[in-house]
Each structure stands twice: as structure tokens, then as C-alpha cells.
Design an enzyme around this catalytic site. Structure first.
Site, short mmCIF file in Angstrom:
data_model
loop_
_atom_site.label_atom_id
_atom_site.label_comp_id
_atom_site.label_asym_id
_atom_site.label_seq_id
_atom_site.Cartn_x
_atom_site.Cartn_y
_atom_site.Cartn_z
N CYS A 81 0.84 -1.21 0.00
CA CYS A 81 0.00 0.00 0.00
C CYS A 81 0.88 1.26 0.00
O CYS A 81 1.53 1.55 -0.99
CB CYS A 81 -0.97 -0.04 1.17
SG CYS A 81 -2.40 1.07 1.02
N HIS A 120 -3.46 -5.86 1.03
CA HIS A 120 -2.80 -6.11 2.31
C HIS A 120 -2.82 -7.59 2.68
O HIS A 120 -3.74 -8.05 3.38
CB HIS A 120 -3.51 -5.33 3.42
CG HIS A 120 -3.30 -3.86 3.39
ND1 HIS A 120 -2.30 -3.24 4.11
CD2 HIS A 120 -3.96 -2.87 2.74
CE1 HIS A 120 -2.36 -1.92 3.90
NE2 HIS A 120 -3.35 -1.69 3.07
N GLU A 169 -1.07 -9.07 4.86
CA GLU A 169 -0.91 -9.23 6.32
C GLU A 169 -2.23 -9.17 7.05
O GLU A 169 -2.33 -9.59 8.21
CB GLU A 169 0.06 -8.15 6.86
CG GLU A 169 -0.51 -6.76 7.03
CD GLU A 169 -0.59 -5.94 5.75
OE1 GLU A 169 -0.91 -4.73 5.85
OE2 GLU A 169 -0.33 -6.50 4.67
#
Length: 223
Positions: free
Chosen positions: A89, A198, A200
Site C-alpha cells: 500500500c 494487504h 498481512e
């Protein structure tokens, strides 16, 4: 393999990334402060991560100020020596601003912040399955001139494209208007990676989604 996670003022995904790497992927993590410069504890087999957020408040242009931080000067040197670097990002925006990756991230085509689960697929793998990964950005529309896009395609530097749940790359599955549905790219040497989604945030059983682990497995061979 060690991971260094840089913390910029305005980072808001650094804890997510650290928790994912340590708890979900069982990797060694070292936090790095943006004003520091020392990366001597890392080898080129390790990876430096630029997490998402709003580095330096994004007051000028996303990633434009962070690109000049002391730590980023060391990251550029590290990458040029073959060290692995991952930008998620805002981290992707910083990599483009620093010249480690080509192109630019522009304001979303619909001029609105988008925060939702989307689907992406490996661009170079035939028949690859769609992965459900969240996005959260206002300036995630990847753009580059025709020559650069041609080079990215030629050298297989496009690592992920936005797609629908069935894996079809369609205009309707593109959350921000990115050219060619590009969600992530790498450099020619394949040691610097950037993506807007994302992973994660999709790597934990408690979140009900572990598709993000497949991203880390694809890029770094860990799961």
C-alpha cells in the site's frame, strides 16, 4: 530469513505486519525506525518491509516525503545489492517514488477511498486461483506510460492483477481503475516487490482468511 519492518511517522499497518510475520508466519522480525540508517544486521537473503499507512501524513504526495528518510537511503542501497524489499500500500507508493519500482500510484478513478475485500491472482501463473485480500487506499490506481507497461509485460514484472471471485480479470473487479488491473509489480531483478492489497490482514485463522499466506509463499517461499 529475517524481516525488517520500517516504522514511519503515520504508519498504521506496521503492527499488523509484525504480528503477521511473527505469529502467523513464525519469522524473525526487527523493527526499524525511519530516522535510523543501519541495515548491517540483514543479508541479501533477508527482506525489508515498507508497511501501509500515511507516512509523514501524506501531506505532499503519497510516499514522496518518506522516500527521502534516512532509512530509505539505506533501503535503496540494500535493494541495489540484491536485498529483498516488499512495499504494501503506502510502502508500494514509497517504492515508486524512490525509483525502486516503475510507475506511479494515482488517486482512485472514482475519487473515493476504498476499503473492502477484493480478489487478486498471480499474473504469470496459468490457472492461478483467486485470493481474497483486503484493500484500503485512496491513491492506489497504478499507472505507467505505454512503453513502461510493455516492459512490465515483457519481463513478467506484473505479479498480481485484480480479478473476480472466479479468477477472471474484468473491469468490474478493478477497485481503483489501475491500468491492466495491476495490483502488484516487481523490478526486473525480482527482489523488489510492491502491491496495494494487504496480505498481512488476511493471514490469520482468527480473521477467517489465510489467503495472505499464499502471497508470502509466492514471493518468499514461506508459509
Amino acid at each position: 530469513m529475517k524481516f525488517g519492518v520500517i516504522v514511519f511517522p503515520g504508519s498504521n499497518c506496521d503492527r499488523d505486519m509484525i504480528e503477521c510475520l511473527q505469529k502467523d508466519l513464525k519469522q524473525e522480525v526487527i523493527e526499524l525506525w525511519h530516522k535510523d540508517k543501519d541495515l548491517s544486521m540483514f543479508t541479501t537473503d533477508d527482506c525489508i518491509v515498507l508497511p501501509g499507512g500515511f507516512s509523514y501524513g501524506d501531506y505532499l504526495r503519497c510516499g514522496a516525503i518518506a522516500r527521502f528518510s534516512p532509512m530509505m537511503q539505506s533501503v535503496i542501497e540494500f535493494a541495489n545489492k540484491g536485498g529483498k524489499v516488499l512495499g504494501i500500500c503506502n510502502g508500494f507508493q514509497i517504492l515508486c517514488e524512490s525509483g525502486l519500482l516503475p510507475g506511479v500510484l494515482l488517486r482512485n478513478s472514482h475519487q473515493q477511498f476504498v476499503s473492502k475485500n477484493v480478489f487478486i491472482k498471480e499474473a504469470a501463473a496459468e490457472g492461478s486461483h483467486a485470493l481474497k485480500i483486503p484493500v484500503a487506499h485512496g491513491e492506489g490506481r497504478f499507472f505507467a506510460d505505454d512503453k513502461t507497461i510493455e516492459q512490465l509485460e515483457m519481463h513478467r514484472q506484473i505479479i498480481y492483477r485484480y480479478c473476480d471471485e472466479k479468477g477472471s480479470v474484468t473491469p468490474g473487479s478493478n477497485p481503483n481503475g489501475a491500468v491492466h488491473n495491476i495490483a502488484g509489480i516487481c523490478n526486473k531483478e525480482r527482489n523488489v516487490f510492491g502491491m496495494m492489497p494487504h496480505p498481512e490482514r488476511a493471514s490469520s485463522t482468527s480473521l477467517g482468511n489465510e489467503d495472505g499466506k499464499k502471497v508470502f509463499a509466492h514471493l518468499f517461499g514461506i508459509n
